[in-house]
Each structure stands twice: as structure tokens, then as C-alpha cells.
Design a protein around this motif. Structure first.
Motif, PDB file in Angstrom:
ATOM      1  N   GLN A 211     -13.311   7.869  -8.830  1.00 15.45           N
ATOM      2  CA  GLN A 211     -12.168   7.869  -9.877  1.00 15.45           C
ATOM      3  C   GLN A 211     -12.579   8.446 -11.100  1.00 15.45           C
ATOM      4  O   GLN A 211     -11.770   8.709 -11.803  1.00 15.45           O
ATOM      5  CB  GLN A 211     -11.666   6.402  -9.950  1.00 15.45           C
ATOM      6  CG  GLN A 211     -11.394   5.691  -8.528  1.00 15.45           C
ATOM      7  CD  GLN A 211     -10.433   6.676  -7.974  1.00 15.45           C
ATOM      8  OE1 GLN A 211      -9.404   7.277  -8.234  1.00 15.45           O
ATOM      9  NE2 GLN A 211     -10.452   6.669  -6.523  1.00 15.45           N
TER      10      GLN A 211
ATOM     11  N   ASP B  15      -8.746   3.107  -6.298  1.00 11.57           N
ATOM     12  CA  ASP B  15      -8.133   4.129  -6.117  1.00 11.57           C
ATOM     13  C   ASP B  15      -6.468   4.220  -6.278  1.00 11.57           C
ATOM     14  O   ASP B  15      -5.818   5.354  -5.828  1.00 11.57           O
ATOM     15  CB  ASP B  15      -8.310   4.790  -4.556  1.00 11.57           C
ATOM     16  CG  ASP B  15      -8.060   3.858  -3.494  1.00 11.57           C
ATOM     17  OD1 ASP B  15      -7.238   2.885  -3.890  1.00 11.57           O
ATOM     18  OD2 ASP B  15      -8.562   4.122  -2.480  1.00 11.57           O
TER      19      ASP B  15
ATOM     20  N   PHE C  44       5.981   3.263  -0.918  1.00  8.06           N
ATOM     21  CA  PHE C  44       4.860   2.242  -0.537  1.00  8.06           C
ATOM     22  C   PHE C  44       5.532   1.065   0.305  1.00  8.06           C
ATOM     23  O   PHE C  44       6.758   0.906   0.369  1.00  8.06           O
ATOM     24  CB  PHE C  44       4.362   1.701  -1.876  1.00  8.06           C
ATOM     25  CG  PHE C  44       5.302   0.843  -2.609  1.00  8.06           C
ATOM     26  CD1 PHE C  44       5.735  -0.345  -2.788  1.00  8.06           C
ATOM     27  CD2 PHE C  44       5.975   1.726  -3.751  1.00  8.06           C
ATOM     28  CE1 PHE C  44       6.544  -0.940  -3.467  1.00  8.06           C
ATOM     29  CE2 PHE C  44       7.008   1.198  -4.596  1.00  8.06           C
ATOM     30  CZ  PHE C  44       7.347  -0.224  -4.454  1.00  8.06           C
TER      31      PHE C  44
ATOM     32  N   GLN D  60      -4.526   2.790  -4.294  1.00  3.58           N
ATOM     33  CA  GLN D  60      -3.533   3.009  -3.149  1.00  3.58           C
ATOM     34  C   GLN D  60      -3.174   1.689  -2.781  1.00  3.58           C
ATOM     35  O   GLN D  60      -1.949   1.397  -1.992  1.00  3.58           O
ATOM     36  CB  GLN D  60      -4.643   3.576  -2.099  1.00  3.58           C
ATOM     37  CG  GLN D  60      -4.979   4.824  -2.175  1.00  3.58           C
ATOM     38  CD  GLN D  60      -3.789   5.767  -2.336  1.00  3.58           C
ATOM     39  OE1 GLN D  60      -2.873   5.969  -1.246  1.00  3.58           O
ATOM     40  NE2 GLN D  60      -3.767   6.632  -3.296  1.00  3.58           N
ATOM     41  N   ASN D  61      -3.714   0.570  -3.065  1.00  2.29           N
ATOM     42  CA  ASN D  61      -3.352  -0.847  -2.795  1.00  2.29           C
ATOM     43  C   ASN D  61      -3.073  -1.686  -4.068  1.00  2.29           C
ATOM     44  O   ASN D  61      -3.703  -1.584  -5.061  1.00  2.29           O
ATOM     45  CB  ASN D  61      -4.260  -1.569  -1.934  1.00  2.29           C
ATOM     46  CG  ASN D  61      -4.527  -0.704  -0.499  1.00  2.29           C
ATOM     47  OD1 ASN D  61      -3.823  -0.350   0.277  1.00  2.29           O
ATOM     48  ND2 ASN D  61      -5.725   0.095  -0.664  1.00  2.29           N
TER      49      ASN D  61
ATOM     50  N   ASP E  57     -17.005   3.922  -5.398  1.00  2.00           N
ATOM     51  CA  ASP E  57     -15.438   3.932  -5.681  1.00  2.00           C
ATOM     52  C   ASP E  57     -15.176   4.235  -7.068  1.00  2.00           C
ATOM     53  O   ASP E  57     -14.255   5.044  -7.379  1.00  2.00           O
ATOM     54  CB  ASP E  57     -14.978   2.703  -5.129  1.00  2.00           C
ATOM     55  CG  ASP E  57     -14.839   2.177  -3.944  1.00  2.00           C
ATOM     56  OD1 ASP E  57     -14.972   3.370  -2.994  1.00  2.00           O
ATOM     57  OD2 ASP E  57     -14.799   0.881  -3.486  1.00  2.00           O
TER      58      ASP E  57
ATOM     59  N   HIS F 134       0.851  -0.987   0.046  1.00  2.00           N
ATOM     60  CA  HIS F 134      -0.066  -0.032  -0.145  1.00  2.00           C
ATOM     61  C   HIS F 134       0.854   1.242   0.024  1.00  2.00           C
ATOM     62  O   HIS F 134       2.121   1.405   0.465  1.00  2.00           O
ATOM     63  CB  HIS F 134      -0.893  -0.014   1.128  1.00  2.00           C
ATOM     64  CG  HIS F 134      -0.443   0.147   2.564  1.00  2.00           C
ATOM     65  ND1 HIS F 134      -0.178  -1.238   3.001  1.00  2.00           N
ATOM     66  CD2 HIS F 134       0.263   0.972   3.358  1.00  2.00           C
ATOM     67  CE1 HIS F 134       0.345  -0.934   4.350  1.00  2.00           C
ATOM     68  NE2 HIS F 134       0.725   0.175   4.356  1.00  2.00           N
ATOM     69  N   LYS F 135       0.248   2.380  -0.514  1.00  2.00           N
ATOM     70  CA  LYS F 135       0.855   3.394  -0.763  1.00  2.00           C
ATOM     71  C   LYS F 135       1.209   4.221   0.641  1.00  2.00           C
ATOM     72  O   LYS F 135       0.198   4.012   1.513  1.00  2.00           O
ATOM     73  CB  LYS F 135       0.244   4.439  -1.722  1.00  2.00           C
ATOM     74  CG  LYS F 135       0.697   4.428  -3.036  1.00  2.00           C
ATOM     75  CD  LYS F 135       0.236   5.596  -3.808  1.00  2.00           C
ATOM     76  CE  LYS F 135       0.825   5.321  -5.280  1.00  2.00           C
ATOM     77  NZ  LYS F 135      -0.311   6.032  -6.293  1.00  2.00           N
ATOM     78  N   THR F 136       2.199   4.742   0.850  1.00  2.00           N
ATOM     79  CA  THR F 136       2.393   5.495   2.186  1.00  2.00           C
ATOM     80  C   THR F 136       3.225   6.918   1.490  1.00  2.00           C
ATOM     81  O   THR F 136       3.359   7.288   0.574  1.00  2.00           O
ATOM     82  CB  THR F 136       3.615   4.842   2.954  1.00  2.00           C
ATOM     83  OG1 THR F 136       4.925   4.605   2.108  1.00  2.00           O
ATOM     84  CG2 THR F 136       3.184   3.408   3.582  1.00  2.00           C
TER      85      THR F 136
ATOM     86  N   THR G 170      -4.809  -4.243  -8.757  1.00  2.00           N
ATOM     87  CA  THR G 170      -4.722  -2.843  -7.875  1.00  2.00           C
ATOM     88  C   THR G 170      -6.275  -2.655  -7.470  1.00  2.00           C
ATOM     89  O   THR G 170      -7.015  -2.825  -7.962  1.00  2.00           O
ATOM     90  CB  THR G 170      -4.214  -1.791  -8.792  1.00  2.00           C
ATOM     91  OG1 THR G 170      -4.802  -1.993 -10.001  1.00  2.00           O
ATOM     92  CG2 THR G 170      -2.701  -1.684  -8.707  1.00  2.00           C
ATOM     93  N   SER G 171      -6.087  -1.593  -6.388  1.00  2.00           N
ATOM     94  CA  SER G 171      -7.567  -1.149  -5.978  1.00  2.00           C
ATOM     95  C   SER G 171      -7.891   0.020  -6.998  1.00  2.00           C
ATOM     96  O   SER G 171      -6.835   0.676  -7.440  1.00  2.00           O
ATOM     97  CB  SER G 171      -7.478  -0.813  -4.663  1.00  2.00           C
ATOM     98  OG  SER G 171      -6.304   0.306  -4.389  1.00  2.00           O
TER      99      SER G 171
END
Ligand code: SF4
Ligand code: SF4
Ligand code: SF4
Ligand code: SF4
Lengths: 374, 257
Positions: free
Chosen positions: B36, A293, A108, A295-296, B32, A102-104, A290-291
Motif C-alpha cells: 500500500q 487494502d 460492496f 477491500q474489507n 500488506d 467487502h468490495k465487489t 478497514t483492511s
């Protein structure tokens, strides 16, 4: 994990009703007890909590492209052989998450993922034990260790069973893998049905097997019990539905351009059933997801097969485009190149690829047809 | 960093709307998705129409009229990425049954005033008319695959939409093969995976909703179906449903006419 079998195996004879005690002891020790049971007209492997869930009194009729279960004359627990599934699905699951990320704020973060339940496999056949040993070579003993497999395998306890009858597509005798288990088990069961008495000869094959055996009540095994078990095993050896012709590795290596490959391609559906039911086939692919958004992310490993187009995709396209090339890859890998790669045959003679091929293509018959032309 | 959301358009041609509804059916994930992308044109969901060009166009339905033949070129011109969704858009759909028959006969049998009906003699896939970036199969499409394709397109990676057989999905999910264990007719070995193994789970053979897989050896399967007791008509009918006009299925069904 099992150690090598010794001469002085502890052995007792337990009544059939006490099979449940074995299940209970294993569960008490925290094992997920996986065993054959029935679903949708087939033997499948699932977690059981009691011996009552084992299929009592069933036999299988296995032919190329056909599988049927029917009532047996003798109500035994293990007189069927096996269904399409094998222990591979637990040690090398069809889908396995390798890691997630996940992105930090800084970039990540990656987290490795290992799902390793403690399994006890009840009812492992000799050919299946041989298949597990082969996958050990691939996943643990090579240069690149599969951590998930290694951990699951290390924890697994194996209760083998000696076959008393062979299925219509079995040929373990000609692959020298069965029907009697030699080593690599923790406990081995031989079913005995004599004069209306239903019992099991239970032998320990490892220290952990021995410890479990000591917690069960039975009578000491006598020479007559071993003899009866051996007799049943010999009967199975004589009832093999199929036979692999001798020298298959060479036969195929010498006939890479044989017209039979084209003939097979006319019949083969490239459906990949044979590779996925094969207890030794180890190919997989990885894919990232990937999610929405972004992010994951996750990386998954899933079963793959040399029968798909993507399998042979390299820069510029797939190299095995037609069915003949794909079937030849599968068969020569199993029977020829496996020897070069791992020092054993990739086929243990279980017959699954024959039974579960929707059009009943028979690997032994194909070798025979190719061997005919010298 | 505020950046403009990509514009998504959903277009309908000859179809039942079922595939578009799959997008609305993504109840848990719909918000979601809306975060996007901007639903710039999606009549099933909103009356608002934002003008093109569009970043992603989802196209549902087949081409069955002269007007549609014209309109698909307009859609293509306004779309950066054009993704066709469902058996109608990717193979002509169930309405392509007319490709195997005399359309005028159908029209006069069905409509009170056949003279009002203007239609092409064949129902065809979108890719027969304009370049398509990605085809999402199924009747209807699978929402998991749709979300995968949208997600992948948004981050610019290759979507995971395998074109292997349905059989592989059966085996990976532990499903017992209905063809081998029960002798039932099944199109799974020649059909592309994607539905989530619906029919075999309900004890029926696969009907081929996701169309032919790559290298679809239909004649070998048809021969086996014959051995399992299907006569010529049954075999022809099996290949002639939602993906009737997909080439391997079409050729096979004609053989058994
Ligand atoms: S090749 Fe066939 S018979 Fe040999 S181990 Fe694999 S599935 Fe069993
Ligand atoms: S036969 Fe095919 S699927 Fe099986 S291990 Fe070899 S290459 Fe992989
Ligand atoms: S040999 Fe049989 S199971 Fe294997 S890919 Fe060909 S048709 Fe499918
Ligand atoms: S049920 Fe159909 S799709 Fe599934 S494995 Fe069997 S033949 Fe293939």
C-alpha cells in the motif's frame, strides 16, 4: 427463556454431589454452561464442564475499593456473592461484530453478523436477575431491538441461586431486588448445610426448568426444606453491608448543583470501572475498521461509559469535560432518570461499583451525603 | 487503475529504535503495508532514500540536541501527515528524567570526557516544536494501533485510538483488577489504554507506558497509593518513568519529591 413463576413449582432436594448431574444434563442439551469459578484471586464467570470447577468453600470480603477471597468455615458452593463480572458480558459482550462488508465489482456487499451461543447460566443471584430484566427492557422491549442480545437472551437458561450471606457492599434489600429470587428463572437453587448434610433445594420456575428437574434424581422437597431455605435467605437480608437511602431519585433531582459533586470529582479517577462492572449499564459505541487494502470493512460495537470524554462528544466538542459532570451523569442516570426512561431504578444494589472502584467511592454514601442538605 | 503509492518516511530522533521496530515487527502484515505504501525513507528497513515530500511521516524519538531541534522542522516541512510514535516522541521519553535534575551533573558522572557532550537541558516532545497530526502513545507503541493508524490514514477515515483509561481495557478483557483484588499499585486509572492489558495480565499494576489519559486525576490516585502503603519516593518513582515529562505525571511526581 423463562415464564412467570407459579405457585405449584416442582421442587426436589438433591445431594451436593448431584450438582454435577445438573451440569451434565445441561451440557447434554447443548448448553454452554457458564458458572462462577476462580481466577487471579477473584470469582469470575467462565464456562465449566463439571461441578468440580465451582469454587467450593470460599467467601468474599468486599469493601469499597477492596476485594479478597478467603476460606469459609462451611464448605458451601455459593457462599461468596459475586466478583466484578456479571452475566452482562455474555448477553451484551464487551465487543461484538455487527457486520462486515467487502468490495465487489458492483459496489460492496454487507453481511450481518450474530454470534449467539446457547448459554446456561448457573448461579445467577437475585440482584443479577433483576439486572437482566432491566437490560431486557433496554435491548429487547424498546423501540430498537438489539438482535444479538435478543437471540442470546431467548436461548439462555437461568439457574438462579438464593444468597445465604450478603457481601460487604451489597444492598439489594433496599433496592427490593433480593436476596431471594422471585421470578424470571428456570431453576433456582437454595443451598442447605444442615448437621453435616450438604444439599440443594431445587425449584423449577418455568416449563424448561421443570423438564430438566424431572431428569434429576432427588427426594421430594418437604416443608422443613423450604423453611431452612427461607431462614438462610432471611439471614442474608439482615446482613446487607450497605443500604441505599430512601428517596434517592428525588434527592439527586433536587440537588443537581450540590457542592458534593465537586467534592466527588476530587476523588474520582474517571476510570469508568463503575460503569463497566455495573450489570445494568448498557452504553456502547460503534467503530468501523478497514483492511489495509481497503477491500474489507467491519463495524464493531464496544462497551462505552459516560466517564469518557468521547462519550459526550457532539458537534464542536465534548460537553461533559470535568469529573463532576461525568459522575453526576452516572449517578443521576442510575438513580433518577432511569425511572423516567424505563420505569425502574437503574441500580439493583449489587455493590460492584463500590467494590471495584479503585478509590472506593460509595454510591450509597454519596447519596447520603447529598441527602443531608435538604 | 494504477495510482502512485503514498510515500512513507520513518524518522528517528533521541530514542531506542523500539517503536520503529514495531513496524518491522508487524511480520504478517508488513507485506500488506508494503503493497500500500512506498517505504521512501526507513533506515531500519532499507538503505534506499527517496526524496520528499512524504505523504506520511512517522517520527520516533524526542528532541534533546540543538541539531534535532533544527532537523524536526525540516521533517515537518516535507511531510503531509506527521504522526509521532512512542513515549519519547509524545512526551520526551525516559531521557526526560534529566528534566528533573542538573544535566551537567549527569554528564560528568556518566562520560569520561564530558567536554565532548553537547545536549539541551531538557528532553522534549515533538509537539513542543512542530504541529503534529496524530500522537501514537506507548513505550513501545502497540503494533495493532500502528496498523490501525496507517490503515485509517490510507483510506482517509478517523483512526480508532481511544484515549480512555487502561481500566476500561481490563474490564473489557475480563481481567481481574490487581489493585482492588490484590492491593497492588497501578497507574491504569490515570493511564491511556493501548498496550493490550499487558501488565495486569501478568499480575502487575500498570506502569503508565501509554501516558496520562484525558482528565488524569493523578492526585486522587496518589492518595490511594499512599493508603495502599507506598511512601512518597515510591509514588514519585511510579509517575516518573517513560512518560515522566507528560504534564500530569510530571506535576504529580514533583509533589512527592
Ligand atoms: S449502580 Fe452499582 S450497586 Fe447499583 S447495580 Fe450498578 S454496580 Fe450494582
Ligand atoms: S450510567 Fe452512564 S454508562 Fe451507565 S447506562 Fe447511564 S449513561 Fe450509560
Ligand atoms: S467512581 Fe470510582 S470507578 Fe467510577 S469512575 Fe470514579 S474512580 Fe472510577
Ligand atoms: S488492574 Fe489497574 S488498570 Fe486494570 S482495572 Fe485495576 S486499576 Fe485499572
Amino acid at each position: 427463556m423463562n415464564t412467570k413463576n407459579t405457585q405449584q413449582n416442582a421442587a426436589i432436594v438433591i445431594g451436593a454431589a448431584q450438582l454435577d448431574d445438573l451440569v451434565k444434563v445441561l451440557r447434554k442439551d447443548g448448553y454452554a454452561t457458564i458458572a462462577p469459578t476462580t481466577r487471579d484471586g477473584s470469582i469470575v464467570l467462565e464456562e465449566i464442564s463439571s461441578a468440580a470447577q465451582l469454587p467450593l468453600g470460599l467467601v468474599d470480603d468486599q469493601q469499597p475499593g477492596a476485594y479478597r477471597l478467603s476460606k469459609a468455615k462451611k464448605p458451601a458452593y455459593f457462599d461468596f456473592t459475586h466478583g466484578a463480572q456479571s452475566w452482562k458480558q455474555f448477553l451484551f459482550p464487551a465487543k461484538e461484530k455487527l457486520w462486515s462488508a467487502h468490495k465487489t465489482a458492483e459496489g460492496f456487499q454487507v453481511e450481518a453478523s450474530i454470534d449467539a451461543p446457547k448459554y446456561a447460566f448457573i448461579g445467577v443471584r437475585a440482584c443479577e436477575l433483576a439486572a437482566i430484566r432491566i437490560q431486557d427492557k433496554v435491548f429487547v422491549e424498546g423501540e430498537h431491538v438489539s438482535n444479538g442480545y435478543a437471540q442470546r437472551r431467548k436461548q439462555a437458561l437461568i439457574v438462579a441461586v438464593n444468597c445465604r450471606r450478603a457481601g460487604g457492599t451489597c444492598f439489594c434489600t433496599s433496592m427490593d431486588t433480593g436476596p431471594k429470587v422471585k421470578d424470571g428463572y428456570d431453576l433456582a437453587l437454595s443451598e442447605l448445610t444442615r448437621k453435616g448434610v450438604h444439599e440443594f433445594l431445587l425449584e423449577a420456575g418455568s416449563a424448561s426448568g421443570q423438564t430438566i428437574l424431572k431428569r434429576l434424581t432427588g427426594r421430594p422437597a418437604a416443608a422443613a426444606d423450604f423453611k431452612a431455605a427461607q431462614k438462610a435467605s432471611d439471614k442474608a437480608a439482615q446482613s446487607m453491608g450497605r443500604e441505599m437511602p430512601k428517596g434517592a431519585a428525588k434527592t439527586l433531582a433536587n440537588h443537581l448543583q450540590h457542592p458534593r459533586w465537586q467534592d466527588i470529582a476530587k476523588r474520582c479517577l474517571d476510570c469508568a470501572n463503575c460503569t463497566l462492572v455495573c450489570p445494568t449499564c448498557f452504553c456502547s459505541t460503534t467503530s468501523d475498521s478497514t483492511s489495509l487494502d481497503g477491500q474489507n470493512a467491519e463495524r464493531w460495537r464496544t462497551w462505552d461509559s459516560c466517564f469518557t470524554l468521547d462519550f459526550s462528544y457532539i458537534h464542536g466538542g465534548a460537553i461533559r469535560r470535568d469529573g463532576a459532570e461525568r459522575y453526576r451523569q452516572w449517578m443521576t442516570h442510575k438513580l433518577t432518570h432511569w425511572h423516567d426512561q424505563f420505569g425502574v431504578s437503574g441500580c439493583v444494589g449489587c455493590g460492584r461499583c463500590i467494590t471495584w472502584c479503585p478509590v472506593g467511592i460509595d454510591i450509597t454514601a454519596e447519596v447520603r451525603a447529598i441527602a443531608k442538605d435538604k | 487503475m494504477a495510482h502512485k503509492k503514498p510515500k512513507l518516511a520513518v524518522w528517528k530522533f533521541s530514542s531506542c529504535d523500539g517503536c520503529q521496530l514495531s513496524l518491522l515487527g508487524c511480520e504478517d502484515e508488513l507485506l500488506d503495508v508494503a503493497e500500500q505504501v512506498e517505504f521512501a525513507y526507513f533506515l531500519e528497513a532499507t538503505r534506499a532514500k527517496v526524496s520528499g515530500p512524504y505523504d506520511i511521516s512517522l517520527v520516533e524519538g524526542s528532541i534533546t540536541t540543538a541539531e534535532e531541534e533544527e532537523r524536526i522542522h525540516q521533517v515537518r516541512k516535507q511531510s503531509k501527515v506527521l504522526i509521532t510514535i512512542g513515549a519519547c516522541a509524545t512526551a520526551g521519553g525516559i531521557q526526560a528524567l534529566k528534566n528533573f535534575a542538573d544535566v551537567d551533573e549527569f554528564i560528568s558522572a556518566v562520560y569520561a570526557h564530558p567536554e565532548y557532550i553537547k545536549t539541551l537541558s531538557k528532553s522534549t516532545a515533538i509537539a513542543d516544536h512542530v504541529p503534529v497530526d496524530l500522537e501514537l502513545r506507548g513505550c513501545p507503541i502497540n503494533k495493532v494501533q500502528l496498523l490501525e493508524v496507517l490503515g485509517a490514514t490510507l483510506v482517509g477515515r478517523k483512526p480508532n485510538v481511544p484515549n480512555h483509561s487502561q481500566c476500561m481495557e481490563c474490564k473489557m478483557s475480563g481481567q481481574v483488577c490487581v489493585m482492588v483484588a490484590k492491593g497492588q499499585a497501578c497507574l491504569g486509572p490515570v493511564t491511556q489504554a493501548g498496550c493490550g492489558t499487558i501488565c495486569p495480565t501478568f499480575d502487575r499494576g500498570c506502569y503508565g507506558c501509554f501516558g496520562p489519559k484525558e482528565l488524569s486525576n493523578t492526585s486522587a490516585l496518589a492518595a490511594r497509593l499512599g493508603e495502599l502503603g507506598l511512601d512518597s519516593k515510591q509514588r514519585s518513582d511510579l509517575f516518573r518513568t517513560f512518560n515522566a515529562a507528560a504534564e500530569p505525571f510530571a506535576k504529580e511526581s514533583v509533589k512527592h519529591d
